[in-house]
Motif scaffolding. Structure first.
Motif, PDB file in Angstrom:
ATOM      1  N   LEU A   7       0.839  -1.192   0.000  1.00 19.52           N
ATOM      2  CA  LEU A   7       0.000   0.000   0.000  1.00 19.52           C
ATOM      3  C   LEU A   7       0.878   1.247   0.000  1.00 19.52           C
ATOM      4  CD1 LEU A   7      -2.725   1.485   0.255  1.00 19.52           C
ATOM      5  CD2 LEU A   7      -2.569   1.117   2.741  1.00 19.52           C
ATOM      6  N   VAL A   8       0.664   2.094  -0.999  1.00 17.53           N
ATOM      7  CA  VAL A   8       1.394   3.358  -1.152  1.00 17.53           C
ATOM      8  C   VAL A   8       0.351   4.465  -1.183  1.00 17.53           C
ATOM      9  CG1 VAL A   8       2.968   4.699  -2.608  1.00 17.53           C
ATOM     10  CG2 VAL A   8       3.188   2.190  -2.510  1.00 17.53           C
ATOM     11  N   ILE A   9       0.522   5.453  -0.306  1.00 20.00           N
ATOM     12  CA  ILE A   9      -0.420   6.572  -0.278  1.00 20.00           C
ATOM     13  C   ILE A   9       0.348   7.866  -0.506  1.00 20.00           C
ATOM     14  CG2 ILE A   9      -2.067   7.873   1.125  1.00 20.00           C
ATOM     15  CD1 ILE A   9      -2.887   5.278   2.461  1.00 20.00           C
ATOM     16  N   SER A  10      -0.086   8.586  -1.533  1.00 18.31           N
ATOM     17  CA  SER A  10       0.487   9.887  -1.858  1.00 18.31           C
ATOM     18  C   SER A  10      -0.386  10.971  -1.244  1.00 18.31           C
ATOM     19  CB  SER A  10       0.528  10.056  -3.379  1.00 18.31           C
ATOM     20  OG  SER A  10       0.780  11.394  -3.723  1.00 18.31           O
ATOM     21  N   LEU A  11       0.266  11.947  -0.625  1.00 14.60           N
ATOM     22  CA  LEU A  11      -0.451  13.087  -0.062  1.00 14.60           C
ATOM     23  C   LEU A  11       0.198  14.354  -0.589  1.00 14.60           C
ATOM     24  CD1 LEU A  11       0.465  11.012   2.533  1.00 14.60           C
ATOM     25  CD2 LEU A  11      -1.467  12.215   3.473  1.00 14.60           C
ATOM     26  N   PHE A  12      -0.600  15.301  -1.041  1.00 17.58           N
ATOM     27  CA  PHE A  12      -0.016  16.608  -1.299  1.00 17.58           C
ATOM     28  C   PHE A  12      -0.867  17.690  -0.672  1.00 17.58           C
ATOM     29  CE2 PHE A  12      -2.198  15.748  -5.358  1.00 17.58           C
ATOM     30  CZ  PHE A  12      -2.921  16.906  -5.565  1.00 17.58           C
ATOM     31  N   MET A  13      -0.150  18.746  -0.254  1.00 12.40           N
ATOM     32  CA  MET A  13      -0.764  19.803   0.538  1.00 12.40           C
ATOM     33  C   MET A  13       0.113  21.047   0.486  1.00 12.40           C
ATOM     34  SD  MET A  13       0.324  17.932   4.093  1.00 12.40           S
ATOM     35  CE  MET A  13      -0.044  16.379   3.344  1.00 12.40           C
ATOM     36  N   LYS A  14      -0.424  22.140   0.919  1.00 13.64           N
ATOM     37  CA  LYS A  14       0.346  23.373   1.045  1.00 13.64           C
ATOM     38  C   LYS A  14       0.997  23.443   2.426  1.00 13.64           C
ATOM     39  CE  LYS A  14       0.088  28.353   0.916  1.00 13.64           C
ATOM     40  NZ  LYS A  14      -0.745  29.534   0.934  1.00 13.64           N
ATOM     41  N   ASP A  15       0.220  23.143   3.441  1.00 16.04           N
ATOM     42  CA  ASP A  15       0.673  23.257   4.824  1.00 16.04           C
ATOM     43  C   ASP A  15       1.237  21.919   5.290  1.00 16.04           C
ATOM     44  OD1 ASP A  15       1.097  23.880   7.457  1.00 16.04           O
ATOM     45  OD2 ASP A  15      -0.997  24.390   7.895  1.00 16.04           O
ATOM     46  N   LYS A  16       2.548  21.781   5.285  1.00 19.54           N
ATOM     47  CA  LYS A  16       3.199  20.510   5.609  1.00 19.54           C
ATOM     48  C   LYS A  16       2.870  19.999   7.011  1.00 19.54           C
ATOM     49  CE  LYS A  16       7.275  21.166   2.676  1.00 19.54           C
ATOM     50  NZ  LYS A  16       8.750  21.285   2.706  1.00 19.54           N
ATOM     51  N   ILE A  17       2.468  20.871   7.900  1.00 16.58           N
ATOM     52  CA  ILE A  17       2.175  20.438   9.267  1.00 16.58           C
ATOM     53  C   ILE A  17       0.958  19.502   9.324  1.00 16.58           C
ATOM     54  CG2 ILE A  17       0.677  22.326  10.005  1.00 16.58           C
ATOM     55  CD1 ILE A  17       2.637  22.270  12.578  1.00 16.58           C
ATOM     56  N   LEU A  18       0.136  19.535   8.282  1.00 19.17           N
ATOM     57  CA  LEU A  18      -1.027  18.641   8.235  1.00 19.17           C
ATOM     58  C   LEU A  18      -0.623  17.170   8.136  1.00 19.17           C
ATOM     59  CD1 LEU A  18      -3.402  20.608   5.829  1.00 19.17           C
ATOM     60  CD2 LEU A  18      -3.687  20.243   8.287  1.00 19.17           C
ATOM     61  N   ILE A  19       0.605  16.898   7.739  1.00 17.68           N
ATOM     62  CA  ILE A  19       1.045  15.509   7.585  1.00 17.68           C
ATOM     63  C   ILE A  19       0.921  14.748   8.906  1.00 17.68           C
ATOM     64  CG2 ILE A  19       3.512  15.867   8.002  1.00 17.68           C
ATOM     65  CD1 ILE A  19       2.193  13.601   5.257  1.00 17.68           C
ATOM     66  N   GLU A  20       1.148  15.432  10.024  1.00 17.85           N
ATOM     67  CA  GLU A  20       1.118  14.741  11.330  1.00 17.85           C
ATOM     68  C   GLU A  20      -0.262  14.186  11.672  1.00 17.85           C
ATOM     69  OE1 GLU A  20       3.183  16.835  14.454  1.00 17.85           O
ATOM     70  OE2 GLU A  20       4.603  17.652  12.977  1.00 17.85           O
ATOM     71  N   PRO A  21      -1.310  15.008  11.715  1.00 19.77           N
ATOM     72  CA  PRO A  21      -2.613  14.432  12.077  1.00 19.77           C
ATOM     73  C   PRO A  21      -3.157  13.470  11.014  1.00 19.77           C
ATOM     74  CG  PRO A  21      -2.861  16.743  11.494  1.00 19.77           C
ATOM     75  CD  PRO A  21      -1.383  16.465  11.554  1.00 19.77           C
ATOM     76  N   ILE A  22      -2.851  13.736   9.758  1.00 22.65           N
ATOM     77  CA  ILE A  22      -3.341  12.851   8.698  1.00 22.65           C
ATOM     78  C   ILE A  22      -2.628  11.509   8.756  1.00 22.65           C
ATOM     79  CG2 ILE A  22      -3.448  12.514   6.199  1.00 22.65           C
ATOM     80  CD1 ILE A  22      -3.869  15.616   6.054  1.00 22.65           C
ATOM     81  N   SER A  23      -1.315  11.532   8.915  1.00 27.30           N
ATOM     82  CA  SER A  23      -0.584  10.261   8.978  1.00 27.30           C
ATOM     83  C   SER A  23      -1.024   9.452  10.203  1.00 27.30           C
ATOM     84  CB  SER A  23       0.927  10.482   8.955  1.00 27.30           C
ATOM     85  OG  SER A  23       1.356  11.226  10.066  1.00 27.30           O
ATOM     86  N   ALA A  24      -1.374  10.118  11.297  1.00 25.29           N
ATOM     87  CA  ALA A  24      -1.868   9.396  12.475  1.00 25.29           C
ATOM     88  C   ALA A  24      -3.153   8.638  12.140  1.00 25.29           C
ATOM     89  CB  ALA A  24      -2.100  10.367  13.628  1.00 25.29           C
ATOM     90  N   GLN A  25      -4.048   9.260  11.370  1.00 22.74           N
ATOM     91  CA  GLN A  25      -5.285   8.581  10.968  1.00 22.74           C
ATOM     92  C   GLN A  25      -4.997   7.401  10.039  1.00 22.74           C
ATOM     93  OE1 GLN A  25      -8.745  11.159   9.859  1.00 22.74           O
ATOM     94  NE2 GLN A  25      -7.244  12.792  10.195  1.00 22.74           N
ATOM     95  N   LEU A  26      -4.040   7.590   9.130  1.00 26.33           N
ATOM     96  CA  LEU A  26      -3.698   6.528   8.185  1.00 26.33           C
ATOM     97  C   LEU A  26      -3.040   5.347   8.905  1.00 26.33           C
ATOM     98  CD1 LEU A  26      -2.402   8.687   5.194  1.00 26.33           C
ATOM     99  CD2 LEU A  26      -4.659   7.629   5.453  1.00 26.33           C
ATOM    100  N   VAL A  27      -2.153   5.647   9.857  1.00 22.09           N
ATOM    101  CA  VAL A  27      -1.500   4.589  10.627  1.00 22.09           C
ATOM    102  C   VAL A  27      -2.528   3.835  11.468  1.00 22.09           C
ATOM    103  CG1 VAL A  27       0.107   4.179  12.552  1.00 22.09           C
ATOM    104  CG2 VAL A  27       0.806   5.597  10.602  1.00 22.09           C
ATOM    105  N   GLU A  28      -3.468   4.550  12.056  1.00 18.21           N
ATOM    106  CA  GLU A  28      -4.498   3.888  12.844  1.00 18.21           C
ATOM    107  C   GLU A  28      -5.300   2.909  11.981  1.00 18.21           C
ATOM    108  OE1 GLU A  28      -8.555   5.019  15.270  1.00 18.21           O
ATOM    109  OE2 GLU A  28      -6.931   6.497  15.217  1.00 18.21           O
TER     110      GLU A  28
END
Length: 190
Positions: free
Chosen positions: A12-33
């Motif tokens: 499983l490979v998930i690509s994320l793109f965003m302007k505000d890099k700080i969003l990676i933390e809460p989003i990755s937590a949801q994906l890991v869960e």
């Protein structure tokens, strides 16, 4: 006559793109869960191959790829895409997304992305989701196709996916009783 066989488990490979890099933390937590521990993560890549998302998400945009340790059944891709759509909507500000999340899977022969958009080369896989054959692995490297998104055609992204493939080959060798080269007759380890 071909003999039906179960599909091989996929990375499983998930690509994320965003302007505000700080969003990676809460989003990755949801994906890991949801999908378990992360096996690999890319550096940040600039996402500047199209202006399509700028009016919604702003600029500049940055991409990061997350790769998960647990192998998946490729048939799970529609459910995975629907979950990532829910995560996107949960981060939205009104009608504007703050992140774009594109799940896909990697196997020995190919890299496939999930999308909700139909097109001539995309195959419907259920629940309103299509499979986009994005890259194929042949002649020892990932090769683009006429419809490959320009960002996935870039050498830095293909190089990262080739590292993911090497890890996948190692993972696959560890699965008891599965010997893909013997199953297909191909030397998939090249």
């Amino acid at each position: 006559m071909s003999t039906p066989r179960e599909s091989k488990p996929a990375k499983l490979v998930i690509s994320l793109f965003m302007k505000d890099k700080i969003l990676i933390e809460p989003i990755s937590a949801q994906l890991v869960e949801k999908f378990g521990p992360v096996d690999m993560i890319s550096s940040w890549f600039p996402f500047d191959y199209t202006s399509y998302y700028e009016s919604e998400m702003g600029t500049p945009l940055f991409r990061r790829m997350m790769v998960f340790k647990t192998l998946i059944d490729p048939c799970a891709l529609p459910d995975i895409k629907l979950f990532t759509n829910t995560v996107e909507h949960g981060c939205a500000m009104g009608e504007k997304r703050q992140v774009n999340i594109d799940p896909g899977y990697l196997v020995h022969e190919r890299f496939v992305l999930a999308t909700g958009k139909n097109y001539t080369h995309r195959i419907y896989i259920g629940q309103g989701i299509y499979a986009d054959l994005t890259l194929i692995f042949t002649r020892g490297a990932f090769q683009t196709l006429p419809w490959t998104y320009p960002d996935y055609a870039q050498e830095n992204l293909k190089a990262f996916l080739e590292q993911v493939r090497k890890k996948y080959v190692l993972d696959f060798k560890e699965i008891d009783g599965i010997k893909p080269a013997e199953k297909t007759g191909d030397n998939i380890y090249d």
